[in-house]
Every structure is written in structure tokens, then in C-alpha cells.
Design an enzyme around this catalytic site. Sequence first.
Site, PDB file in Angstrom:
ATOM      1  N   TRP A 185       0.835  -1.215   0.000  1.00 49.98           N
ATOM      2  CA  TRP A 185       0.000   0.000   0.000  1.00 49.98           C
ATOM      3  C   TRP A 185       0.860   1.252   0.000  1.00 49.98           C
ATOM      4  CZ3 TRP A 185      -4.277  -1.323  -1.891  1.00 49.98           C
ATOM      5  CH2 TRP A 185      -4.830  -2.572  -1.588  1.00 49.98           C
ATOM      6  N   ASP A 206      -1.491   6.542   6.524  1.00 45.18           N
ATOM      7  CA  ASP A 206      -2.567   5.661   6.093  1.00 45.18           C
ATOM      8  C   ASP A 206      -2.829   4.706   7.262  1.00 45.18           C
ATOM      9  OD1 ASP A 206      -4.148   3.642   5.076  1.00 45.18           O
ATOM     10  OD2 ASP A 206      -2.897   3.262   3.300  1.00 45.18           O
ATOM     11  N   LYS A 219     -12.331  -2.094   7.547  1.00 43.01           N
ATOM     12  CA  LYS A 219     -11.714  -3.005   8.524  1.00 43.01           C
ATOM     13  C   LYS A 219     -12.359  -2.793   9.897  1.00 43.01           C
ATOM     14  CE  LYS A 219      -8.063  -2.312   5.360  1.00 43.01           C
ATOM     15  NZ  LYS A 219      -7.943  -3.563   4.671  1.00 43.01           N
TER      16      LYS A 219
HETATM   17  N1  PMP Z   1      -4.106   1.063   2.664  1.00 38.80           N
HETATM   18  C1  PMP Z   1      -4.107  -0.013   3.456  1.00 38.80           C
HETATM   19  C2  PMP Z   1      -3.174  -0.062   4.623  1.00 38.80           C
HETATM   20  C3  PMP Z   1      -4.957  -1.076   3.156  1.00 38.80           C
HETATM   21  O1  PMP Z   1      -4.956  -2.169   3.933  1.00 38.80           O
HETATM   22  C4  PMP Z   1      -5.815  -0.996   2.041  1.00 38.80           C
HETATM   23  C5  PMP Z   1      -6.807  -2.070   1.671  1.00 38.80           C
HETATM   24  N2  PMP Z   1      -6.710  -3.263   2.196  1.00 38.80           N
HETATM   25  C6  PMP Z   1      -5.759   0.154   1.254  1.00 38.80           C
HETATM   26  C7  PMP Z   1      -4.905   1.169   1.594  1.00 38.80           C
HETATM   27  C8  PMP Z   1      -6.636   0.310   0.034  1.00 38.80           C
HETATM   28  O2  PMP Z   1      -7.899   0.594   0.464  1.00 38.80           O
HETATM   29  P1  PMP Z   1      -9.119   0.743  -0.551  1.00 38.80           P
HETATM   30  O3  PMP Z   1      -9.364  -0.618  -1.109  1.00 38.80           O
HETATM   31  O4  PMP Z   1     -10.210   1.229   0.366  1.00 38.80           O
HETATM   32  O5  PMP Z   1      -8.729   1.726  -1.576  1.00 38.80           O
END
Ligand code: PMP
Length: 364
Positions: A102, A172, A196
Amino acid sequence: MARVLNFSAGPAQLPLAVLERAAKEMTDYGNTGTSVMEMSHRSKAFEGILHKSKDDLRKLMAIPENYDILYMQGGASTQFAAVPLNLLGDKTAADYADTGAWSDKAIKEAKKYCDVNVVASSKAEIYNHIPDLDKSKFNPEAAYFHFTCNNTIYGTKWTNLPEVGNVPLITDMSSSILSEPVDVSKYGVIYAGAQKNIGPAGLVIVIIRKDLLELSKEKAKKMTPTMLRYDICAENDSMYNTPPTYSIYIAGLVFEYLLGLGGLDEMKKRNVAKADLLYGFLDNSKMFKATVRPQDRSLMNVPFITGNEELDDKCVKAATAAGMINLKGHRSVGGLRASIYNAIDLDGVKTLVNFLEKFEKENA
Ligand code: PMP
């Protein structure tokens, strides 16, 4: 069918009490004769839901008055663009730590808008630890410093915040928000996808220091889509357009539920007890092994392996048959992963550990 134990990394299990309340209110919310889903976002009833949810989140996270709470859309991934578009100001560079897939995606997105200085990376070791920071690698001209404080896929967590002086710290927090108290005042922006510990996917919570709202108002890049502008979202009370009303309602129910349990100090106590039990088992097992070194271990996402892919698969399948789903590790790392977010209680983790113990005996 009875409810299963869902160890998914997200969308993840929600508290049963919240789902049951939502079910009860589904067709008639608070004597309005309508579902929240059918309600005008400009109605008194919805404005009540919106404001109560923000007030409750402020209480839960002890968010200071000089921070605003924004409800945005497009998942956490959309913030990978929103952060540089809104916060570069007159600067042309930003610092990023690379601690997982991420972070890597956030870096790739930011590169469209600025020079990205990767201050540290654990990519070469498949992100199995949080790298040490060398301050001499920080760019003194960085507009901000971005990091992923909990790495969902690899199960690592930052325990010490980067020391960045006056450079705004952006994190994030998608996979650890509401799992324990955080000192919001240390951050410029905290953002988190909801799926989550909060509620339905798509909704993103952005907690932003008000001077950075001013920065976005005055200096956001001209090309920034209106829907991604922090200042415009704030000025319109998160209702520049029709907001994701039902997702906000569910998030509000979760905030209220957590406050009722005793807030984030209580969640931390519970989450530490859960994580101690699971890591304790893994560290003593002859078959299973946690992949992250102790000092960097996430409270929320626990990856582990047997060292034998066939046995990993067999274990995931046996767990599913026993009512414990989504224990397969992320496709990029394999093995197993138990995400033990707030809605999984200590009994849920005990059930998992008992199952793993039995599996180990039967497959020794
Ligand atoms: N950042 C983190 C730390 C994540 O775990 C995730 C998704 N699992 C995301 C970003 C991406 O999130 P989204 O699918 O809501 O765009």
C-alpha cells in the site's frame, strides 16, 4: 447458517450488535418510516446521523478542536492522489517510507504529482520489518512525510513515529484505526478506508489539521478534482455531493458501540490480549511460525507460515470447514494471515488457537 469467524483483512467482520441494530432499523429508522438508505441527505434525520457520528469519532479518538473530520469516498487508494494534490502547496517534493504494497501504491500515485523521496524501504526483505530511518535521508524541502502505520498484508506496525519536526506527518491508518488510542496531534492527516474497523468499503475517514485545510484552499493543484479537495469537503460538511449515507450511518453505529464498550483504551486492552494469545501460540509452535520480528508486530494482522505450501493450504481449508474463513495469506506473500480486528473478540482468537493446536497435533 450460524455466523462464521471471519479473519478477512477487509472487508472484515463487524460487531454483531451493530449489524443487528442496523437490521432492526432497516425499514424504519427512528420513526421516519424510511430506511437510512432512502433518506434525503439534507433531511434532519440524516444530518443528525452525520453529526452524531462525527461527534462520537471525535470523542473516541480524542480529536483536538484544530482538526476536522471529513467523510470522503473512493477508498483509501483515492487518498494516494488526494494527499499530494491538496498538500504540496508551493513545494515539489515529498518524503515517503516504503513498508508494503500500500505504501508502494501511494508512492506510485504521488510520483504523478511530485518528486518522491523514498527515505527507507523494506521491500528487499519482502516487507517483513519496519526499516530504521536515517534522518539525513529526509528532504528538508519535503511538503510532508507519508507512511503506512500498519501494513495489512505483511503484518507490521510502526511503534515509533518518524521524527519529522515541522514537516506534516501523513499516515494511512486503514488497518489499525480504532484499535488503540493514538495521539492525533502528532499528525497532519490521518486517513483510513472504512472496511476493517469502521464499516462498509468505499467510505474513507480523513482527519486533517485545520491549517492544512487552509493550504488546500489556497494552494491545491488547479487540476485537483473538486471531489478530492479537502477544503471543499470541509466547507460542505462532507456533503458537497450526496455522501455515502448508509456507510456513514453504519460507521456511526460502530463509533457508538465502541464508546459503549469503554473506548479505545478498552479496545487496546482487548487487542493486546488477543494478539498476545495468538503470537504466544505461534512462537511456541513447532509447525507454525509468525513471519514478523516481535518489535514490529501488528496488533491487527497476523501473518504466519508452516514453511510448506501444501500444509498451509490444508490448514486454510480445514479452518474453513470448521467455520473460520479467510485465513489465506495475501497472494503476494502466501502462508496464512489472521486479521483480528475489533469485531473479533478474545473468544474468537481462542477458537482459532485451539484449532491450530489441534491441526498441529494431527499433522505432526
Ligand atoms: N491502505 C491499506 C493499509 C490497506 O490495507 C488498504 C486495503 N486493504 C488500502 C490502503 C486500500 O484501500 P481501498 O481498497 O479502500 O482503496
